[in-house]
Design a protein around this motif. Structure first.
Motif, PDB file in Angstrom:
ATOM      1  N   UNK A 163      41.952  35.057  35.659  1.00  0.00           N
ATOM      2  CA  UNK A 163      42.807  35.952  36.433  1.00  0.00           C
ATOM      3  C   UNK A 163      42.155  35.972  37.825  1.00  0.00           C
ATOM      4  N   UNK A 164      43.111  35.604  38.750  1.00  0.00           N
ATOM      5  CA  UNK A 164      42.844  35.727  40.362  1.00  0.00           C
ATOM      6  C   UNK A 164      43.029  37.053  40.875  1.00  0.00           C
ATOM      7  N   UNK A 165      43.024  37.093  42.332  1.00  0.00           N
ATOM      8  CA  UNK A 165      43.369  38.471  43.112  1.00  0.00           C
ATOM      9  C   UNK A 165      44.712  38.635  42.905  1.00  0.00           C
ATOM     10  N   UNK A 166      45.540  37.565  42.715  1.00  0.00           N
ATOM     11  CA  UNK A 166      46.958  37.982  42.508  1.00  0.00           C
ATOM     12  C   UNK A 166      47.205  38.609  41.209  1.00  0.00           C
ATOM     13  N   UNK A 167      46.436  38.531  40.071  1.00  0.00           N
ATOM     14  CA  UNK A 167      46.737  39.196  38.822  1.00  0.00           C
ATOM     15  C   UNK A 167      47.857  38.834  38.047  1.00  0.00           C
ATOM     16  N   UNK A 168      47.992  37.362  38.256  1.00  0.00           N
ATOM     17  CA  UNK A 168      49.282  36.699  37.839  1.00  0.00           C
ATOM     18  C   UNK A 168      49.285  36.788  36.317  1.00  0.00           C
ATOM     19  N   UNK A 169      50.523  37.343  35.823  1.00  0.00           N
ATOM     20  CA  UNK A 169      50.463  37.406  34.434  1.00  0.00           C
ATOM     21  C   UNK A 169      50.104  38.841  34.001  1.00  0.00           C
ATOM     22  N   UNK A 170      49.531  39.639  34.579  1.00  0.00           N
ATOM     23  CA  UNK A 170      49.043  40.921  34.297  1.00  0.00           C
ATOM     24  C   UNK A 170      48.975  41.999  35.479  1.00  0.00           C
ATOM     25  N   UNK A 171      49.991  41.758  36.328  1.00  0.00           N
ATOM     26  CA  UNK A 171      50.124  42.640  37.554  1.00  0.00           C
ATOM     27  C   UNK A 171      51.056  43.791  37.477  1.00  0.00           C
TER      28      UNK A 171
ATOM     29  N   UNK B 195      45.828  37.936  47.981  1.00  0.00           N
ATOM     30  CA  UNK B 195      44.907  38.366  48.885  1.00  0.00           C
ATOM     31  C   UNK B 195      43.503  37.719  48.585  1.00  0.00           C
ATOM     32  N   UNK B 196      42.773  37.501  49.672  1.00  0.00           N
ATOM     33  CA  UNK B 196      41.241  37.025  49.631  1.00  0.00           C
ATOM     34  C   UNK B 196      40.324  37.994  48.613  1.00  0.00           C
ATOM     35  N   UNK B 197      40.775  39.144  48.587  1.00  0.00           N
ATOM     36  CA  UNK B 197      39.906  40.180  48.087  1.00  0.00           C
ATOM     37  C   UNK B 197      40.432  40.711  46.715  1.00  0.00           C
ATOM     38  N   UNK B 198      39.656  41.277  45.927  1.00  0.00           N
ATOM     39  CA  UNK B 198      40.067  41.772  44.662  1.00  0.00           C
ATOM     40  C   UNK B 198      40.401  43.403  44.782  1.00  0.00           C
ATOM     41  N   UNK B 199      41.406  44.093  44.152  1.00  0.00           N
ATOM     42  CA  UNK B 199      41.659  45.510  44.327  1.00  0.00           C
ATOM     43  C   UNK B 199      40.812  46.358  43.359  1.00  0.00           C
TER      44      UNK B 199
END
Length: 527
Positions: free
Chosen positions: A206-214, A277-281
């Motif tokens: 899971x990356x900063x874009x939360x692809x698949x769980x956003x 984004x470069x950072x996590x929410x």
């Protein structure tokens, strides 16, 4: 004047040919048409304002651009030596190709390397070698908070997303992982049917874009995450903090590439540009990171949870270690990505200058965890230019428990290091969404190559360890890896690098670590 004369000459010849074709024979068009085209190109070169070379050297200037386009191929195939190519030299690529095909990866007549070059590394053989184990050891991933541990292979498929790789490439990698009994990291691009269909073990990243769980606004969606983490093939989940090719920056997926399938996998609108984004929410402090990892484990029903990073500030990582201690919680694994880069396209300045190389990153993470007494419960994976058995052994010596490989796995399914991964024009169909190109990846054949390559590489590592008198990776020690520091001096890693003892940072931090340890704050990230 010479340029104008050239254009005039071509034009005159073209007109003369056209006249001859009309008055004498149509066959003159064979000469007239090419001359006319050249004359028009020359005129365009003279009047255009974008390229100075073409304005000064009409027609001839195009030779410069042609040679520039061919330079990588000419360099790779005709100029570079077997051992000095980059990112991977020909010897390394040949080893991967041969092992993937099931042929002998051996060379006669001795090494081509200069063994007295500064920086050269050597593994130390024993006078009492051991037998090679008949079964490859595995690494148990899962600390005291994990209820569903996973036994990881010594070499696995590193993170590569569907979208970056073609569907056939993902299918081949996952099928190979199933056949060989090792894990396949999905990359941050989502959990696609091509990851799930073959049935190979998965590490869902899971990356900063939360692809698949956003959520619709790009935040983390707990419900979607829990549903997908429940898939039987998902054995571990990983939060990507940063990657070696471009630590500290996000990514952009152009809308033109977001087709119906990729939009569905990533959970984003079709045809719209997607920004990671470069950072996590989900966290902004070390303590929040540790808490979120614990929450991910709950949502994943006790499956192993970890995070991936390219190491930068040792102080920041120590802050995470302090947060682990104070919260009484720790990830089950940490994947260290080297600044050597990877399959993802990145700005050259980042690839060349930002982040620690894999060796230094591994030793920093390993020593920090040892120093705070958490090394026994946190496993470390190494990701970065692991292609051969000796690479694997060196990473284990530097502090890893297991390794992941991306580019070598791409070689196994046909990659030729054309370095066109970001153009959608991969010549062998591996890193593209062009269906016509992707047809080149024959899944049944390439999946067997992935299996054979992984099996042969792990076996090579076990053979090397046996020659060193070690029959289990846990028996490897830093003094077994030597480095030439100058033409006349060789030192072991035990001498060249500082190795902390269990709990040493808690008892009395050595002077070289004291400033970072004191400044590390579990409630903020700071250099």
């Amino acid at each position: 004047m010479l340029k104008i004369f050239l254009v005039a000459l071509l034009g005159s010849l073209a007109l003369a040919g056209a006249a001859a074709a009309v008055l004498a024979s149509p066959w003159w068009w064979v000469a007239a048409c090419p001359l006319l085209v050249l004359a028009l190109v020359a005129v365009h070169d003279l009047v255009q304002r974008r390229h100075s070379v073409l304005r000064n050297y009409p027609l001839l200037g195009h030779l410069r651009f042609a040679l520039e386009a061919l330079r990588p191929e000419l360099q790779q195939y005709f100029i570079e030596r077997n051992f000095d190519g980059r990112p991977f030299d020909r010897d390394t690529r040949s080893i991967v190709y041969e092992r993937a095909k099931g042929t002998d990866a051996e060379e006669p007549f001795g090494t081509e390397l200069d063994l007295y070059r500064t920086g050269g590394e050597f593994l130390t053989p024993s006078m009492a070698p051991r037998s090679v184990p008949t079964e490859a050891p595995r690494v148990r991933i899962g600390g005291p908070e994990c209820t569903r541990p996973y036994d990881m292979a010594l070499l696995n498929v590193s993170a590569m997303s569907f979208g970056s790789l073609s569907a056939n490439a993902v299918l081949a990698l996952n099928t190979g992982a199933r056949l060989g009994g090792f894990a396949h990291d999905t990359g941050e691009g989502g959990l696609s049917e091509y990851h799930l269909r073959p049935g190979g073990d998965l590490v869902w990243e899971i990356g900063t874009g939360y692809f698949g769980c956003r959520t619709d606004d790009g935040d983390f969606d707990e419900r979607q995450f829990a549903e997908k983490a429940a898939h039987e093939q998902v054995k571990c989940v990983s939060l990507k903090i940063s990657q070696g090719a471009k630590p500290g920056i996000g990514g952009v997926l152009p809308g033109a590439k977001v087709n119906t399938e990729i939009a569905a996998v990533r959970g984003v609108p079709q045809g719209e540009t997607v920004i990671s984004p470069p950072f996590h929410r989900v966290y902004s402090t070390p303590r929040e990171l540790v808490r979120f990892l614990a929450r991910m484990r709950e949502l994943a029903d006790g499956k192993p949870v970890g995070f991936k990073l390219c190491v930068g500030s040792r102080r920041e990582f120590l802050a995470v270690c302090k947060a682990m201690l104070e919260e009484g919680s720790a990830p089950d694994f940490i994947t260290v990505d080297g600044a050597e880069g990877g399959t993802g396209a990145a700005p050259l300045e980042f690839a060349d200058n930002v982040g620690l190389p894999l060796g230094e990153g591994l030793m920093a993470v390993h020593n920090a965890l040892v120093g705070v007494g958490l090394r026994d419960r946190v496993r470390i994976g190494a990701s970065g230019k692991v292609a051969t058995g000796s690479d694997l052994v060196k990473r284990l010596l530097q502090g890893a428990d297991y390794t992941n490989s991306a580019r070598a796995m791409m070689f196994a399914i046909g990659c030729i290091q054309a370095q066109r991964c970001h153009t959608n024009a991969c010549p062998v169909g591996v890193a593209t969404q062009d269906e016509r190109r992707a047809r080149a990846v024959d899944v049944p054949d390439k999946s067997q190559r992935v299996r054979r390559y992984q099996q042969a590489t792990v076996n090579s590592a076990l053979q090397i360890m046996a020659s060193m008198g070690v029959d289990d990776p846990r028996g490897l020690r830093p003094h077994m890896l030597l480095q030439r520091v100058n033409p006349h001096t060789v030192r072991s890693y035990a001498e060249l690098h500082e190795w902390l003892t269990p709990g040493q940072l808690l008892a009395s931090a050595p002077s070289s670590w004291a400033a970072d340890w004191t400044a590390a704050d579990p409630d903020r990230f700071t250099h």
